[in-house]
Design an enzyme around this catalytic site. Structure first.
Site, short mmCIF file in Angstrom:
data_model
loop_
_atom_site.label_atom_id
_atom_site.label_comp_id
_atom_site.label_asym_id
_atom_site.label_seq_id
_atom_site.Cartn_x
_atom_site.Cartn_y
_atom_site.Cartn_z
N HIS A 92 78.79 150.59 46.50
CA HIS A 92 80.03 150.77 45.75
C HIS A 92 79.82 151.78 44.61
O HIS A 92 80.68 152.63 44.36
CB HIS A 92 80.51 149.44 45.17
CG HIS A 92 81.09 148.50 46.19
ND1 HIS A 92 82.24 148.80 46.88
CD2 HIS A 92 80.69 147.28 46.61
CE1 HIS A 92 82.53 147.79 47.70
NE2 HIS A 92 81.60 146.87 47.57
N THR B 272 76.31 146.35 46.23
CA THR B 272 76.78 146.83 44.93
C THR B 272 76.41 148.30 44.72
O THR B 272 77.21 149.08 44.20
CB THR B 272 76.18 145.97 43.80
OG1 THR B 272 76.63 144.63 43.96
CG2 THR B 272 76.58 146.49 42.43
#
Length: 346
Positions: free
Chosen positions: A43, A40
């Site tokens: 990203h 995450t």
């Protein structure tokens, strides 16, 4: 305080000075020792479509961490100053149907630390006391404490189905896949096969006591069944990679009545033979995060009772990098050839 900061979706991550957070009623302030870098976070660094769909910038990312409590807010009675802790990164509403029924991991209004509110890529972070997990004793190192969040993902996935005596297929040998391998062995799996395209990661899976690994860049899973003397396919599948090709090949290799737990988030649509799913009576179950706080209890209990498991989980941390070198750490994590990369804030 020093913090890694995302000013906007398109802005790069930067190490800057930010105001120290203050704990409100029922909250605790934690001095961060170590933080893990998650997919995450990659990203968020990239500011890609996945980040655009989930983050609220400006933001301090980071949700995998270990530290000590330095201040508690009014009404806090379960956590004390000096406690060594990790944190559950999903903050729930407490009033939706699932929350009221005790199924907090299914809350429809979850807010994620380091995604929709400031997280732990900083010298301090604030959390509700209900999201704080206190480590008792001295068996949890700062490095192990920093991976309790992803270890929870691995545990939630591996314990989704009865494991004793079952043949298990794990697609994806990243840190979570390796930890899931260790948990599956602890929980009584008979044979475990792990797939990936990275030889270093497949070697880590073997060290976590997989029975065989498959480099799916040039090998097929079915061949591993023959080598292990399996005749009917896998009983349990854990899809950890998010690769569009992984789930179809897993389905192809499942025994009738097999059960699949999916943790990997696909980056594109998956073309699946649903006739095979139906006629083989397969179960496919989505897994997200951890069951609060049952998974945390299971993690702690397993590590307390099994030093071998603890060593195998600790082994996924392959590099600890000073926080001021976070760009090097993110580059290593993005390369995908190692285990978990941990930032050190001490």
């Amino acid at each position: 305080m020093k913090a890694i900061f995302k000013e906007s979706l398109s802005a790069p991550l930067a190490l800057v000075e930010r105001p120290e957070p203050l704990p409100g009623p029922g909250e605790v302030k934690i001095r961060v020792h170590t933080t893990g870098i998650c997919g995450t976070d990659l990203h968020i660094q990239a500011g890609d479509a996945a980040a655009a769909a989930m983050i609220m910038a400006p933001l301090v990312p980071g949700h995998e961490f270990y530290g000590d409590v330095v201040e508690v807010g009014e009404g806090t009675d379960q956590v004390e100053v000096g406690d060594l802790v990790s944190g559950e990164g999903h903050i729930v509403c407490g009033v939706c149907r699932n929350c009221k029924a005790g199924r907090r991991h299914l809350c429809i209004d979850t807010v994620s630390v380091g995604v929709q509110r400031d997280g732990a890529f900083a010298e301090f972070v604030v959390l509700p006391q209900s999201n704080v997990w206190v480590h008792r004793g001295n068996s949890v190192t700062p490095e192990l404490g920093a991976v309790f969040d992803p270890f929870g993902n691995a545990t939630h996935t591996a314990l989704a189905y009865r494991m004793v005596g079952e043949d298990v297929l794990i697609t994806g040998a990243g840190p979570i896949g390796v930890m899931a391998t260790a948990v599956a062995r602890h929980a009584g799996a008979r044979r475990i096969v792990v797939t990936d395209v990275s030889r270093p990661r497949l070697d880590m899976a073997m060290a976590a006591v997989a029975d065989a690994t498959v480099d799916v860049g040039g090998e097929r899973i079915r061949d591993s069944q023959s080598r292990l003397g399996m005749r009917e396919g896998f009983d349990i599948g854990m899809e950890m990679s998010g690769k569009p090709s992984a789930l179809p090949e897993m389905v192809e290799n499942m025994n009738h009545g097999g059960r699949i737990a999916m943790l990997g988030l696909p980056t594109e649509s998956i073309d699946l033979d649903w006739n095979r799913v139906v006629t083989r009576m397969l179960t496919v179950r989505g897994i997200y995060g951890r069951e609060m706080s049952e998974t945390w209890y299971a993690m702690t209990a397993m590590l307390d009772s099994d030093p071998t498991l603890r060593r195998r989980v600790e082994s996924v941390v392959t590099e600890v990098v000073p926080a001021d070198r976070f760009e090097d750490a993110f580059a290593a994590a993005r390369a995908g050839a190692s285990g978990k990369i941990v930032l050190d804030w001490r």
